[in-house]
Design an enzyme around this catalytic site. Sequence first.
Site, mmCIF file in Angstrom:
data_model
loop_
_atom_site.group_PDB
_atom_site.id
_atom_site.type_symbol
_atom_site.label_atom_id
_atom_site.label_comp_id
_atom_site.label_asym_id
_atom_site.label_seq_id
_atom_site.Cartn_x
_atom_site.Cartn_y
_atom_site.Cartn_z
ATOM 1 N N CYS A 198 0.720 -1.277 0.179
ATOM 2 C CA CYS A 198 -0.053 0.012 -0.045
ATOM 3 C C CYS A 198 0.917 1.124 -0.045
ATOM 4 C CB CYS A 198 -0.805 0.030 1.073
ATOM 5 S SG CYS A 198 -1.847 1.543 1.333
ATOM 6 N N HIS A 220 -15.963 9.137 8.588
ATOM 7 C CA HIS A 220 -14.771 9.763 9.388
ATOM 8 C C HIS A 220 -13.507 9.880 8.527
ATOM 9 C CE1 HIS A 220 -11.955 10.951 12.477
ATOM 10 N NE2 HIS A 220 -11.094 9.951 12.037
ATOM 11 N N CYS A 279 -17.461 -49.239 -2.727
ATOM 12 C CA CYS A 279 -17.651 -48.003 -3.458
ATOM 13 C C CYS A 279 -18.524 -47.129 -2.532
ATOM 14 C CB CYS A 279 -18.479 -48.027 -4.773
ATOM 15 S SG CYS A 279 -20.025 -49.142 -4.321
ATOM 16 N N HIS A 304 -24.129 -49.622 -7.136
ATOM 17 C CA HIS A 304 -22.849 -49.281 -7.391
ATOM 18 C C HIS A 304 -23.004 -47.478 -6.995
ATOM 19 C CE1 HIS A 304 -18.688 -48.745 -8.365
ATOM 20 N NE2 HIS A 304 -18.790 -47.749 -9.245
#
Length: 488
Positions: free
Chosen positions: A6, A76, A168, A442
């Site tokens: 920055c 502000h 599976c 499956h």
Amino acid sequence: MSPAGCPHVSSFKVDNWKQNLRVIYRCFVWSGSAETRKRKAKSCVCHMCGAHLNRLHSCLYCVFFACFAKKHIHEHAKSKRHNLAIDLLYGGIYCFMCQDYIYDKDMEQIAKEEQRKAWKMQGTGEKYSTWEPTKRELELLRHNPKRRRITSNCTIGLRGLINLGNTCFMNCIVQALTHTPLLRDFFLSDRHKCEMQSNSCLVCHRSPHIPFRLLHLVWTHARHLAGYEQQDAHEFLIAALDVLHRHCKDDNGKKANNPNHCNCIIDQIFTGGLQSDVTCQVCHGVSTTIDPFWDISLDLPGSSSPFWPLSPGGDGAALNGEKNHASGATTLTDCLRRFTRPEHLGSGAKIKCSGCHSYQESTKQLTMKKLPIRFEHSAKLRRKITTYVSFPLELDMTPFMASSKESRMNGQYQQTVDPFNNDNKYSLFAVVNHQGTLESGHYTTFIRQHKDQWFKCDDAIITKASIRDVLDSEGYLLFYHKQFLEYE
């Protein structure tokens, strides 16, 4: 912000800026002593609205506290041209010119030093240690400049799993859990601290590609899943979460045995609160209970319980972009609406009313009191149901929240698409499918690797999939993850 950092920090780095920054961190951010914590509690309020919350920030140039959420600190900064402010909860530095939180090496060093001092004063020691490359690692990085880049077709992190014989059901759940973002990041950052015997902790399991040790651990800790026959993927998911929950520790170092008072990573990610409201039909008194849940099981058309006809365009359909009512297709929103609509319990299930002091007929309604970071929808199956249910990539759970029900009762709820309200919005990241019958079938999984990048996991074989492949699939288990997370 430029790669160099920055450019607006230099205006703050004058005179005794280091000492001033240390004072702010010491008194208003980390607050190590009891005295500074009292001072912070009394003085850290928004100077414009008097609020204690709403992400309070302190101006770095003058003594001014204001809330970030209502943009009072922004007003502000604009009026005084004070471009830097510090988050009083996390210590981040925000630049109003860059419109982002910034990193500055000198400021970051001061923040770390003051944070360690505060931890030492509180007697907690260092809560975590940040990783920084050693000189040896920096040397290796300099001599090996080539890096693997994340591309649209990147497959980093994808790994198939060998089927060990009707496993599976386990492989598809392991893939879904592995690609749960927060859970994956937690374990990859070595946050798990294990005190169990070697090879007995499910979390510490390390056998990629051939998960035989994992299978043995599951048989050991969930004996009802032991054996070589096909098991239900949803049942394995609940068992796996239960074992993971027992093998994790909360932030205080205590075992995670109480599901209602636990801060372990499993509860943080997976546990929500399901609110049940039982309303007496005579005095209309309401009895409310809230129970933890890990998943939501939804009835489907064709299941053993009747699927009530639902009118098109009800709660949630428009929010979730589901437009299949014209073709007669059932949507996930339909199932959620049925799940959360009032149910008359009937004369055979009278409940003793605390208001009437007698047994009365009542209605029961389920809603979501607290949503988890990640949750999963599953279909209740006593027999294989082939009804197609469409589901969205993005899901808004707002209509099914307990707060939405209360707003409707007060006449304040409006079902509108609010692009800025992301509290209850979820994204789909995994879908488990089942082909075949309940006795012999499956399981496969679709997982999201990156945004809009989907892959199909069929045991050891992983292939690229399209979004249409995912949305046209059966969707036995649907895994959703919260789109936006906020610190608590």
